[in-house]
Design a protein around this motif. Structure first.
Motif, PDB file in Angstrom:
ATOM      1  N   TYR A 285      16.221 -16.590 -18.228  1.00 31.16           N
ATOM      2  CA  TYR A 285      16.394 -15.181 -17.870  1.00 31.16           C
ATOM      3  C   TYR A 285      16.516 -14.354 -19.138  1.00 31.16           C
ATOM      4  O   TYR A 285      16.983 -14.841 -20.163  1.00 31.16           O
ATOM      5  CB  TYR A 285      17.664 -14.977 -17.026  1.00 31.16           C
TER       6      TYR A 285
ATOM      7  N   LEU B 265      13.785  -9.195 -11.745  1.00 27.23           N
ATOM      8  CA  LEU B 265      14.576  -9.571 -10.577  1.00 27.23           C
ATOM      9  C   LEU B 265      15.462  -8.433 -10.098  1.00 27.23           C
ATOM     10  O   LEU B 265      15.712  -8.300  -8.905  1.00 27.23           O
ATOM     11  CB  LEU B 265      15.430 -10.799 -10.903  1.00 27.23           C
TER      12      LEU B 265
ATOM     13  N   GLY C 143      13.037 -12.775 -14.923  1.00 28.83           N
ATOM     14  CA  GLY C 143      12.966 -14.221 -14.759  1.00 28.83           C
ATOM     15  C   GLY C 143      12.029 -14.861 -15.761  1.00 28.83           C
ATOM     16  O   GLY C 143      11.366 -14.188 -16.561  1.00 28.83           O
TER      17      GLY C 143
ATOM     18  N   LYS D 193      23.570 -17.305  -8.124  1.00 34.48           N
ATOM     19  CA  LYS D 193      23.211 -18.688  -8.452  1.00 34.48           C
ATOM     20  C   LYS D 193      24.454 -19.576  -8.518  1.00 34.48           C
ATOM     21  O   LYS D 193      24.355 -20.784  -8.374  1.00 34.48           O
ATOM     22  CB  LYS D 193      22.479 -18.736  -9.792  1.00 34.48           C
TER      23      LYS D 193
END
Length: 115
Positions: A67, A92, A86, A108
């Motif tokens: 990222y 994102l 990403g 996540k």
């Protein structure tokens, strides 16, 4: 007699590079620490460029970043100056509030608990 430019930029002059401020880095490094503790991330890099600052996150040092957290002040009045990109280059999340933008990565950390 020759005139030399001042060693420091004049007040109000544009900086040579964009950088993260202390409070922004605090928010980013807090998330980074939680992700390291969870075993998701292992390394990071910070780049200060003329038009943006980039915090890159890696799973391993030799890889491409998983990222990129970017700060682009010129987008402040539009979509927002913070974004998370990403590995594939897809944005994102973008916005004006860094904490809100980073929530896309915090998801996540949340994993279902198996029986």
């Amino acid at each position: 007699m020759s005139l030399h430019p001042p060693p420091f930029p004049a007040a109000g002059a544009a900086p040579d590079a964009v950088a993260f401020q202390r409070d922004e880095l605090s928010v980013i490094l807090s998330l980074y620490g939680r992700m390291v503790a969870a075993g998701e991330w292992r390394d990071y890099g910070i780049s200060t460029l003329r038009d943006r600052a980039v915090f890159s996150v890696f799973r391993r040092t030799a890889e491409h970043p998983l990222y990129r957290i970017e700060k682009q002040p010129r987008l402040r009045a539009r979509q927002g100056m913070y974004s998370v990109t990403g590995m594939d280059g897809q944005i994102l999340k973008r916005g004006h509030d860094l904490r809100q933008v980073l929530r896309v990565l915090e998801r996540k950390l949340i994993r279902p608990v198996g029986d």
